[in-house]
Scaffold this motif. Structure first.
Motif, PDB file in Angstrom:
ATOM      1  N   LYS A 148       0.858  -1.185   0.000  1.00  0.00           N
ATOM      2  CA  LYS A 148       0.000   0.000   0.000  1.00  0.00           C
ATOM      3  C   LYS A 148       0.896   1.237   0.000  1.00  0.00           C
ATOM      4  O   LYS A 148       2.087   1.146   0.340  1.00  0.00           O
ATOM      5  CB  LYS A 148      -0.889   0.009   1.259  1.00  0.00           C
ATOM      6  CG  LYS A 148      -1.691  -1.265   1.466  1.00  0.00           C
ATOM      7  CD  LYS A 148      -2.757  -1.457   0.383  1.00  0.00           C
ATOM      8  CE  LYS A 148      -3.479  -2.791   0.580  1.00  0.00           C
ATOM      9  NZ  LYS A 148      -4.131  -3.240  -0.663  1.00  0.00           N
ATOM     10  N   LEU A 149       0.320   2.375  -0.345  1.00  0.00           N
ATOM     11  CA  LEU A 149       1.127   3.611  -0.380  1.00  0.00           C
ATOM     12  C   LEU A 149       1.807   3.883   0.951  1.00  0.00           C
ATOM     13  O   LEU A 149       2.925   4.380   0.996  1.00  0.00           O
ATOM     14  CB  LEU A 149       0.246   4.804  -0.764  1.00  0.00           C
ATOM     15  CG  LEU A 149       0.129   5.103  -2.262  1.00  0.00           C
ATOM     16  CD1 LEU A 149      -0.620   6.409  -2.465  1.00  0.00           C
ATOM     17  CD2 LEU A 149       1.487   5.146  -2.947  1.00  0.00           C
ATOM     18  N   ASP A 150       1.129   3.516   2.064  1.00  0.00           N
ATOM     19  CA  ASP A 150       1.694   3.731   3.393  1.00  0.00           C
ATOM     20  C   ASP A 150       2.981   2.956   3.629  1.00  0.00           C
ATOM     21  O   ASP A 150       3.754   3.285   4.518  1.00  0.00           O
ATOM     22  CB  ASP A 150       0.681   3.288   4.474  1.00  0.00           C
ATOM     23  CG  ASP A 150      -0.327   4.377   4.749  1.00  0.00           C
ATOM     24  OD1 ASP A 150      -0.205   5.438   4.112  1.00  0.00           O
ATOM     25  OD2 ASP A 150      -1.220   4.166   5.595  1.00  0.00           O
ATOM     26  N   ASP A 151       3.192   1.896   2.850  1.00  0.00           N
ATOM     27  CA  ASP A 151       4.409   1.091   3.026  1.00  0.00           C
ATOM     28  C   ASP A 151       5.623   1.749   2.394  1.00  0.00           C
ATOM     29  O   ASP A 151       6.755   1.356   2.667  1.00  0.00           O
ATOM     30  CB  ASP A 151       4.222  -0.297   2.394  1.00  0.00           C
ATOM     31  CG  ASP A 151       3.123  -1.089   3.078  1.00  0.00           C
ATOM     32  OD1 ASP A 151       3.079  -1.070   4.315  1.00  0.00           O
ATOM     33  OD2 ASP A 151       2.308  -1.711   2.359  1.00  0.00           O
ATOM     34  N   ILE A 152       5.393   2.695   1.501  1.00  0.00           N
ATOM     35  CA  ILE A 152       6.476   3.285   0.721  1.00  0.00           C
ATOM     36  C   ILE A 152       6.913   4.598   1.363  1.00  0.00           C
ATOM     37  O   ILE A 152       6.113   5.536   1.486  1.00  0.00           O
ATOM     38  CB  ILE A 152       6.019   3.554  -0.739  1.00  0.00           C
ATOM     39  CG1 ILE A 152       5.367   2.296  -1.339  1.00  0.00           C
ATOM     40  CG2 ILE A 152       7.174   4.050  -1.583  1.00  0.00           C
ATOM     41  CD1 ILE A 152       6.284   1.116  -1.492  1.00  0.00           C
ATOM     42  N   ALA A 153       8.186   4.679   1.768  1.00  0.00           N
ATOM     43  CA  ALA A 153       8.663   5.885   2.447  1.00  0.00           C
ATOM     44  C   ALA A 153       8.855   7.026   1.453  1.00  0.00           C
ATOM     45  O   ALA A 153       8.548   8.173   1.749  1.00  0.00           O
ATOM     46  CB  ALA A 153       9.969   5.594   3.181  1.00  0.00           C
ATOM     47  N   VAL A 154       9.400   6.715   0.275  1.00  0.00           N
ATOM     48  CA  VAL A 154       9.601   7.746  -0.745  1.00  0.00           C
ATOM     49  C   VAL A 154       9.094   7.189  -2.070  1.00  0.00           C
ATOM     50  O   VAL A 154       9.509   6.105  -2.491  1.00  0.00           O
ATOM     51  CB  VAL A 154      11.098   8.124  -0.895  1.00  0.00           C
ATOM     52  CG1 VAL A 154      11.246   9.294  -1.857  1.00  0.00           C
ATOM     53  CG2 VAL A 154      11.717   8.448   0.445  1.00  0.00           C
ATOM     54  N   PHE A 155       8.219   7.914  -2.705  1.00  0.00           N
ATOM     55  CA  PHE A 155       7.602   7.452  -3.954  1.00  0.00           C
ATOM     56  C   PHE A 155       8.012   8.409  -5.072  1.00  0.00           C
ATOM     57  O   PHE A 155       7.596   9.567  -5.096  1.00  0.00           O
ATOM     58  CB  PHE A 155       6.078   7.433  -3.786  1.00  0.00           C
ATOM     59  CG  PHE A 155       5.362   6.634  -4.842  1.00  0.00           C
ATOM     60  CD1 PHE A 155       4.826   5.384  -4.543  1.00  0.00           C
ATOM     61  CD2 PHE A 155       5.231   7.114  -6.146  1.00  0.00           C
ATOM     62  CE1 PHE A 155       4.164   4.641  -5.505  1.00  0.00           C
ATOM     63  CE2 PHE A 155       4.578   6.370  -7.114  1.00  0.00           C
ATOM     64  CZ  PHE A 155       4.034   5.129  -6.791  1.00  0.00           C
ATOM     65  N   VAL A 156       8.856   7.929  -5.979  1.00  0.00           N
ATOM     66  CA  VAL A 156       9.307   8.780  -7.076  1.00  0.00           C
ATOM     67  C   VAL A 156       8.874   8.160  -8.388  1.00  0.00           C
ATOM     68  O   VAL A 156       9.353   7.087  -8.769  1.00  0.00           O
ATOM     69  CB  VAL A 156      10.843   8.958  -7.061  1.00  0.00           C
ATOM     70  CG1 VAL A 156      11.282   9.862  -8.204  1.00  0.00           C
ATOM     71  CG2 VAL A 156      11.308   9.532  -5.732  1.00  0.00           C
ATOM     72  N   ALA A 157       7.948   8.796  -9.064  1.00  0.00           N
ATOM     73  CA  ALA A 157       7.539   8.352 -10.386  1.00  0.00           C
ATOM     74  C   ALA A 157       7.560   9.573 -11.300  1.00  0.00           C
ATOM     75  O   ALA A 157       6.773  10.501 -11.121  1.00  0.00           O
ATOM     76  CB  ALA A 157       6.149   7.724 -10.337  1.00  0.00           C
ATOM     77  N   ASN A 158       8.512   9.596 -12.218  1.00  0.00           N
ATOM     78  CA  ASN A 158       8.624  10.700 -13.176  1.00  0.00           C
ATOM     79  C   ASN A 158       9.442  10.196 -14.361  1.00  0.00           C
ATOM     80  O   ASN A 158       9.665   8.988 -14.480  1.00  0.00           O
ATOM     81  CB  ASN A 158       9.278  11.928 -12.516  1.00  0.00           C
ATOM     82  CG  ASN A 158      10.654  11.602 -11.933  1.00  0.00           C
ATOM     83  OD1 ASN A 158      11.403  10.785 -12.465  1.00  0.00           O
ATOM     84  ND2 ASN A 158      10.978  12.225 -10.814  1.00  0.00           N
TER      85      ASN A 158
END
Lengths: 639, 80
Positions: free
Chosen positions: A352-362
């Protein structure tokens, strides 16, 4: 193919065909050789001959190796077998993990004598770590008994020998002792009944291995599970009786690279250099297909298809790493909204999004994005592991950021969890309660960063955090985490002195030591233990000196160091101490604390050692600052 | 397998194991003639040959190897 019984290390890139020519060219060229080049050479899947050649080349390059990529480590190898193949392989494999290992091997059969003799060359060598690699033969485990009591006697005798070795080594000042388990025999004694026969040789060996686990617990030693390795490749493959009879080589030479790599992973973990964060690609790594093209309904994830289950297994493996404190991040070439869509809306996603500390999509190149992730998390790029199905992305990240761990995972997602697990990037020598919380803490940090953007004034921000700081002397409950911080902290670390868990335990009762462990909670979560301070009585009667002052970078700029100093001064006043001395000893990584004491109001006395500085604080002239946190101090029983 | 092609392959293995180039190998070459050919590298040489040809030598066979030519003959016997 993932075939460890072949002796290959499939998560590493295959060795180049011109490997030996490259080594020769390195030796022939004049001038310094970047340590980083040796790390890159060692990062390939090298067989025993190539490991031996690499080790030989490093020997010839002595004095010319340059740069911070390798740190030295002195290791004593106490093996009751031929070490001529293992020692060069360990040294060469350790390069892969940023360690330049020097080994000392006592003469065959002389290990115990050298451990016990204060004048022995082993004592003179000054090893930081020692590996005890006994064999069943050397421990007197040579035959099966019909009665359990005879087996138990053999086990007791073997355990006594091991205990004496561990205590002898620790008594000789070798901080870290590593015990190697004994591989079980491949061949049965009484056949299928063996599992039930207490006197069987296999039962004796298993009992000694259990005793080693107990020894590790009681003596703060470390386990290296060669028995698990032999099971991994198959015991019938591992054992080579002919080779043992001919050359006293303890296992098939094909597995020396695997053995050395696994051992080097432990050395890396002991040095606090294990990776901390797994960076995940998304398309065809976390799910099958391309979210931007295939849409939410088109991607494969979850039960119902072989591919979908394989990707689900990868997600569950990532979550199992998070469970023990590995931070998860995402680095994907995608529109951010597209990349997040499955996390938000797909019912079969385990992550889930909460599991991801840093989310980089570009659409920026991944090497830059990975550097950005390291910066946001405040960790080095050497603490990152990058999982990506795309060989071109892997190659590019390897080239741009050679310190990032990039497993060569191939194109079958079913194998990705095994590649990550066998790669040993997140190897650990101990788990503490704080490990379980760490991933959550990093994620909360990202939220704090967002909160600060909306508040603006920094002091207001700090007050809005509702911080509660708890300071206590060292205790048994916190000991594992205390030792972990002492051995892992590099940046906010004034002296970079490393102590083992056993030494930490000793300080707890040492009247010449005043110790502090600092914990911090705030409204976003519990940061756990984040700072460790060790003060020692100085030669000057009314002075203490800071032996160690370190802090986790997670809580930088939270004024925890000011709260710590206020507590120390209060204790100093209570103990009739008038002066506090502090030293800054520079390392390649601790530049951020160069002016630590100056900022806290210490007066600079002058330079010491290699670029270090000594500082002093007159306790009488110190005024405690107004701090944006509540402070709870637990006073020691005796100081 | 013919002697010439085995010999060619053995030279490659030999150079890799001994970490040495341009070693002159004839049927009569013994460990005494090559500096890097000692008891330790000999064990690695045997293992490398076993792996290359998918064969396994007994200790008795290994003890019977006195010169380079013996190795070629033994490979031909074992690998057929």
């Amino acid at each position: 193919m993932f075939d460890l019984s072949s002796g290959k290390l499939p998560w590493l890139v295959p060795a180049t065909a011109d490997f030996r020519a490259t080594l020769k060219a390195l030796i022939a060229a004049p001038g310094p050789v970047p340590a980083q080049d040796l790390v890159a050479l060692a990062a390939q899947d090298l067989d025993l001959n190539k490991l031996t050649s690499l080790d030989k080349a490093v020997g010839k390059l002595a004095g010319r190796i340059d740069g911070p990529a390798l740190s030295p480590l002195k290791l004593a190898l106490l093996a009751q077998a031929t070490t001529d193949y293992i020692a060069p392989a360990i040294r060469a494999s350790a390069l892969r993990h940023g360690l330049q290992v020097e080994t000392y091997v006592p003469a065959y059969g002389q290990a115990m004598a050298e451990v016990m003799d204060p004048g022995s060359p082993l004592r003179g060598f000054g090893a930081e770590m020692a590996l005890i690699a006994e064999t069943p033969q050397s421990l007197g485990l040579t035959r099966s008994f019909i009665d359990a009591a005879s087996g138990a006697a053999a086990v007791a005798s073997a355990t006594a020998t091991l205990t004496a070795l561990v205590e002898g080594l620790q008594g000789a000042g070798i901080k870290t002792v590593i015990l190697q388990t004994l591989p079980l025999p491949a061949d049965p004694w009484a056949g299928q009944y063996d599992r039930r026969a207490k006197g069987a040789l296999a039962a004796q060996i298993a009992a000694v291995n259990d005793a080693m686990v107990d020894l590790c617990d009681s003596h703060a030693a470390v386990l290296f599970d060669a028995e698990a390795l032999s099971a991994l490749v198959g015991r019938a493959n591992w054992h080579d009786a002919g080779l043992w009879h001919r050359a006293k080589v303890p296992f098939a030479l094909d597995y020396v690279p695997l053995y050395a790599e696994k051992f080097a992973q432990v050395l890396r973990a002991l040095r606090g250099k294990a990776s901390k964060c797994l960076v995940l690609d998304l398309d065809n790594t976390c799910w099958g297909g391309i979210i931007g093209d295939d849409g939410l309904e088109g991607i494969e994830i979850g039960q119902g298809s072989a591919q979908g289950e394989a990707f689900l297994a990868i997600q569950n493996y990532a979550l199992s790493l998070k469970e023990r404190g590995v931070v998860l991040a995402v680095c994907s070439k995608n529109e951010e909204a597209n990349g997040k869509l499955p996390f938000e809306q797909h019912p079969d996603m385990a992550l889930k999004l909460d599991d991801i500390a840093v989310f980089v999509a570009n659409w920026t190149d991944k090497a830059s994005n990975i550097q950005h992730i390291a910066k946001v998390l405040n960790i080095g790029t050497d603490a990152l592991v990058f999982l990506d199905d795309n060989p071109a992305e892997r190659a590019r990240v390897r080239m741009e950021l050679p310190m990032v761990g990039v497993p060569e995972v191939g194109d079958d997602p079913s194998l990705y969890p095994a590649m990550l697990a066998q790669g040993g990037y997140f190897e650990t020598v101990g788990l503490s309660a704080d490990d379980a919380q760490r991933a959550e803490q990093y994620r909360a940090n990202a939220q704090r960063a967002v909160a600060m953007e909306t508040i603006g004034n920094y002091d207001d921000y700090l007050r809005s955090l509702d911080m509660a700081c708890t300071i206590a002397p060292f205790d048994a409950v916190g000991r594992t985490r205390t030792a972990q911080l002492i051995n892992k902290s590099n940046q906010f670390n004034l002296t970079t002195r490393r102590y083992t868990e056993a030494e930490v335990a000793a300080m707890q009762d040492d009247p010449a030591c005043h110790t502090l462990q600092v914990r911090l909670t705030d409204k976003f979560g519990d940061n756990g233990m984040i700072s460790v301070v060790i003060l020692r009585k100085d030669a000057e009667p009314d002075a203490w000196v800071f032996d160690t002052w370190l802090m986790s970078c997670r809580v930088l700029k939270r004024r925890v160091e000011e709260a710590t100093l206020a507590t120390v001064v209060e204790a100093a006043r209570a103990a009739g101490i008038g002066k506090l001395y502090g030293d800054y000893l520079p390392s390649p990584k601790n530049g951020m604390v160069e002016d630590h004491y100056g900022k806290l109001g210490f007066e600079k006395l002058g330079p010491i050692g290699d670029g270090g500085t000594r500082w002093v604080l007159e306790v009488a002239g110190y005024d405690a600052p107004d701090l944006p946190m509540t402070l709870a101090v637990q006073t020691p029983v005796s100081a | 397998m013919d002697t010439a092609s085995i010999k060619e392959e053995l030279v490659d293995i030999f150079e890799d194991v001994m970490d040495a180039d341009d070693v002159e190998l004839t049927d009569e070459t013994t460990a005494n003639d090559v500096e890097e050919w000692d008891s330790l590298s000999h064990v690695r040489l045997i293992i490398a040959i076993e792996r290359k040809y998918g064969i396994k030598f007994s200790n008795a066979e290994i003890e019977g190897l006195k010169k380079f030519g013996d190795i070629i003959t033994l490979i031909q016997t074992k690998a057929g």
